[in-house]
Write an enzyme that holds these catalytic residues in place. Structure first.
Site, PDB file in Angstrom:
ATOM      1  N   ASP A   1       6.591  -5.430  15.334  1.00  0.00           N
ATOM      2  CA  ASP A   1       5.286  -4.835  15.653  1.00  0.00           C
ATOM      3  C   ASP A   1       5.557  -3.539  16.416  1.00  0.00           C
ATOM      4  O   ASP A   1       6.211  -3.568  17.471  1.00  0.00           O
ATOM      5  CB  ASP A   1       4.491  -5.827  16.522  1.00  0.00           C
ATOM      6  CG  ASP A   1       3.080  -5.332  16.805  1.00  0.00           C
ATOM      7  OD1 ASP A   1       2.890  -4.099  16.911  1.00  0.00           O
ATOM      8  OD2 ASP A   1       2.182  -6.177  16.935  1.00  0.00           O
TER       9      ASP A   1
ATOM     10  N   GLY B   1      -0.755   1.815  10.042  1.00  0.00           N
ATOM     11  CA  GLY B   1      -2.036   2.186  10.646  1.00  0.00           C
ATOM     12  C   GLY B   1      -3.078   1.143  10.305  1.00  0.00           C
ATOM     13  O   GLY B   1      -2.917   0.384   9.344  1.00  0.00           O
TER      14      GLY B   1
ATOM     15  N   TYR C   1     -10.797   5.386  14.804  1.00  0.00           N
ATOM     16  CA  TYR C   1      -9.805   5.770  13.791  1.00  0.00           C
ATOM     17  C   TYR C   1      -9.654   7.296  13.735  1.00  0.00           C
ATOM     18  O   TYR C   1      -8.538   7.833  13.756  1.00  0.00           O
ATOM     19  CB  TYR C   1     -10.267   5.224  12.436  1.00  0.00           C
ATOM     20  CG  TYR C   1      -9.311   5.438  11.287  1.00  0.00           C
ATOM     21  CD1 TYR C   1      -8.129   4.718  11.181  1.00  0.00           C
ATOM     22  CD2 TYR C   1      -9.620   6.357  10.271  1.00  0.00           C
ATOM     23  CE1 TYR C   1      -7.261   4.906  10.105  1.00  0.00           C
ATOM     24  CE2 TYR C   1      -8.766   6.545   9.195  1.00  0.00           C
ATOM     25  CZ  TYR C   1      -7.587   5.818   9.112  1.00  0.00           C
ATOM     26  OH  TYR C   1      -6.735   6.006   8.047  1.00  0.00           O
TER      27      TYR C   1
ATOM     28  N   ASN D   1     -15.742  10.639  10.763  1.00  0.00           N
ATOM     29  CA  ASN D   1     -16.391   9.759   9.790  1.00  0.00           C
ATOM     30  C   ASN D   1     -17.276   8.752  10.505  1.00  0.00           C
ATOM     31  O   ASN D   1     -16.911   8.246  11.573  1.00  0.00           O
ATOM     32  CB  ASN D   1     -15.329   9.023   8.955  1.00  0.00           C
ATOM     33  CG  ASN D   1     -15.841   8.632   7.590  1.00  0.00           C
ATOM     34  OD1 ASN D   1     -16.949   9.024   7.200  1.00  0.00           O
ATOM     35  ND2 ASN D   1     -15.050   7.877   6.862  1.00  0.00           N
TER      36      ASN D   1
ATOM     37  N   LYS E   1     -16.593   0.396  13.158  1.00  0.00           N
ATOM     38  CA  LYS E   1     -17.897   0.010  13.748  1.00  0.00           C
ATOM     39  C   LYS E   1     -18.503   1.295  14.296  1.00  0.00           C
ATOM     40  O   LYS E   1     -17.754   2.166  14.766  1.00  0.00           O
ATOM     41  CB  LYS E   1     -17.705  -0.947  14.941  1.00  0.00           C
ATOM     42  CG  LYS E   1     -17.400  -2.383  14.596  1.00  0.00           C
ATOM     43  CD  LYS E   1     -18.700  -3.171  14.399  1.00  0.00           C
ATOM     44  CE  LYS E   1     -18.430  -4.636  14.134  1.00  0.00           C
ATOM     45  NZ  LYS E   1     -18.306  -5.002  12.762  1.00  0.00           N
TER      46      LYS E   1
ATOM     47  N   ASN F   1       3.881   5.540   9.139  1.00  0.00           N
ATOM     48  CA  ASN F   1       2.820   5.239   8.176  1.00  0.00           C
ATOM     49  C   ASN F   1       1.909   4.090   8.626  1.00  0.00           C
ATOM     50  O   ASN F   1       0.726   4.072   8.280  1.00  0.00           O
ATOM     51  CB  ASN F   1       3.456   4.902   6.819  1.00  0.00           C
ATOM     52  CG  ASN F   1       2.476   4.214   5.884  1.00  0.00           C
ATOM     53  OD1 ASN F   1       1.576   4.844   5.346  1.00  0.00           O
ATOM     54  ND2 ASN F   1       2.615   2.905   5.713  1.00  0.00           N
TER      55      ASN F   1
ATOM     56  N   GLY G   1       0.803  -1.223   0.000  1.00  0.00           N
ATOM     57  CA  GLY G   1       0.000   0.000   0.000  1.00  0.00           C
ATOM     58  C   GLY G   1       0.838   1.276   0.000  1.00  0.00           C
ATOM     59  O   GLY G   1       1.853   1.395  -0.703  1.00  0.00           O
TER      60      GLY G   1
END
Ligand code: NAP
Length: 466
Positions: free
Chosen positions: A284, A309, A372, A366, A314, A307, A241
């Site tokens: 990690d 994430g 998040y 959002n 929910k 970067n 990504g």
């Protein structure tokens, strides 16, 4: 991941159908290719009326290097050879790839009319993937001069509107440069004139004095398209990504890239690191000793890109505490812990650059993303507070806030929401990971010492939180 609708409207038939139905018509954006010039066509330059020539003089120094064909509103006042824009516009075929307006002399509501006078005749004369850049003065310069302050703030309203109106992949920004810091303008101006800023639009960037300018050898490396030559830079979440694209672009710029990702992604991580001649660091970031392991593996770093994430979407009513905690730990708490450790244990060079990856969710909020959005808004707070700590040093920290970027993360969004997210911006399309990566490479540059504490959205002017 592919945007089938975006590909369909590239064909003549698809375009015709979309036009007749009033559907979004994304165009293929120009993107940077190695060796491509910064200025890719004729440049129109407007100078606001006034006696402060410090910005226009800096522009002459910068543009001289790029040898652009320039049409200027006041050719006799500009230090480089240029034709008169009025005369140039008499040629109905004249089209411009870059339009710059130095608005640093605009100090009242009346003087804002100069924006109209300069831009109105140009409104239909800008090429696709063109660039509009307005240069103004930040709040620290306007102080309590109400006319000056309102006029300079008004530039942003103007720029955000033309970014919506002009379409065709044309971007528009305001660069607010502090008086006396004009020599720091170059790297931002070059980024925004070039194809590297394809998906960055309607942004305000503040440029201040750099504590330390780039060294002669760093400037030479920059001129050879190796702006990060031999810089040791850590990129977290680098196995795929956006992180993978960041690692690739930084390596292209000559950096030694340490690619970090969770041990479960080791095979993919090794592929990425191998391809770019970097180093794989399976780790990690939430591990108790993550920061120690980073210092042990990398030594003193010149740059860190936070970067990595995750999302665990929910609505709050349905969210488990585990989902809340995991997102907070990875997206926010790990960054705090790593930065603190690096700063306390000489893990960062004196001129180090940190770039955090936030999100427009952290700006606009959002539905289904309380965890998040909280974490990503926290990243913005962390960036701005650390920037204050770095003021008066040669270190900088900035954040990027991507909008909808085509990655595995966004491919998992349900179809209808994904399609809405992808189209709800002035480009009517999602961005590519490389768009975020190029923005980060600009912020990491040794020439970006005057850029500290900025939050740059890479979202094609998303309607969310605009
Ligand atoms: P992605 O495809 O999911 O890649 C993120 C990478 O980070 C994955 O390899 C992931 O591994 C790794 N990671 C997760 N937790 C980690 C940990 N504890 N330690 C080390 N690595 C970890 O995501 P992306 O779309 O490229 O997004 C990259 C960043 O951009 C994220 O911060 C994201 O929030 C932000 N962003 C993305 C978008 C977008 O549209 N894509 C928009 C706004 C912001 P796993 O396999 O374990 O997940």
């Amino acid at each position: 991941m592919s945007d089938r609708y975006g590909e369909l409207v590239q064909s003549p038939l698809g375009r015709k159908v979309a036009k007749n139905l009033g559907l979004p018509m994304p165009i293929k954006l120009d993107r940077y290719e190695l060796g491509q010039p910064v200025v890719r066509g004729e440049l129109a330059l407007g100078l606001s009326v006034g006696d402060d020539n410090s910005v226009s003089d800096a522009l002459a120094d910068i543009l001289q290097v790029h040898q652009a064909k320039i049409a200027c509103s006041e050719p006799e006042r500009f230090a480089l050879p240029s034709s008169s824009i009025k005369t140039r516009l008499e040629d109905e075929n004249a089209r411009f790839k870059v339009v710059i307006f130095d608005a640093s002399n605009i100090k009242s509501s009346e003087q804002l009319q100069q924006l109209y006078q300069f831009f109105q005749p140009l409104a239909r004369r800008i090429k696709s993937s063109g660039r509009v850049i307005v240069i103004g003065r930040p709040e620290c310069c306007t102080g309590t001069d109400i006319g000056f302050a309102l006029a300079q703030r008004a530039l942003l309203g103007f720029v955000k509107s033309i970014a919506k109106e002009f379409k065709q992949g044309i971007t528009a920004q305001v660069l607010y440069v502090k008086k006396g810091a004009e020599s720091e303008l170059a790297v931002a101006l070059e980024f925004f004139m070039s194809a590297k800023s394809a998906y960055v639009s309607a942004q305000a960037v503040t440029i201040v004095d750099a504590y330390q300018s780039a060294t002669p050898s760093e400037l030479t490396a920059f001129a050879l398209n190796k702006s990060l030559l031999d810089k040791k830079i850590l990129v977290t979440g680098a196995s795929r990504g956006i992180g993978e694209a960041i690692a690739q672009v930084l390596a292209r710029e000559g950096a030694k890239v340490y690619c970090l990702d969770v041990p479960a992604n080791l095979a993919q991580l090794q592929k990425v690191a191998g391809r770019i001649g970097g180093y794989a660091l399976p780790l990690d970031i939430t591990a108790d000793d993550a920061a120690e392991q980073i210092v042990r593996a990398c030594g003193v770093l010149d740059g860190v890109v936070h970067n990595a994430g995750i999302t665990r979407d929910k609505t709050l009513a349905k969210m488990s505490q585990e989902q809340w905690d995991l997102v907070m730990q990875i997206n926010l708490a790990a960054i705090v812990r790593i930065n603190d450790y690096l700063l306390e244990n000489n893990g960062l060079s004196d001129t180090a650059r940190i770039v955090c990856v936030s999100s427009i969710s952290g700006i606009a909020g959002n539905l289904g993303q309380t965890n998040y959005a909280t974490s990503k808004a926290g990243v913005i707070g962390l960036t701005q507070a650390t920037a204050k700590l770095f003021a008066g040093t040669a270190r900088t920290i900035n954040a990027v806030a991507p909008g909808f970027i085509e990655t595995k993360m966004t491919s998992q969004i349900p179809f209808a929401i994904r399609e809405a997210g992808r189209r709800m911006n002035s480009m009517s399309q999602g961005g590519e990971p490389v768009d975020v990566a190029e923005t980060i490479a600009w912020l990491l540059s040794p020439r970006s010492g005057g850029i500290n504490g900025n939050i740059i959205r890479v979202c094609g002017q998303s309607l969310l939180g605009a």
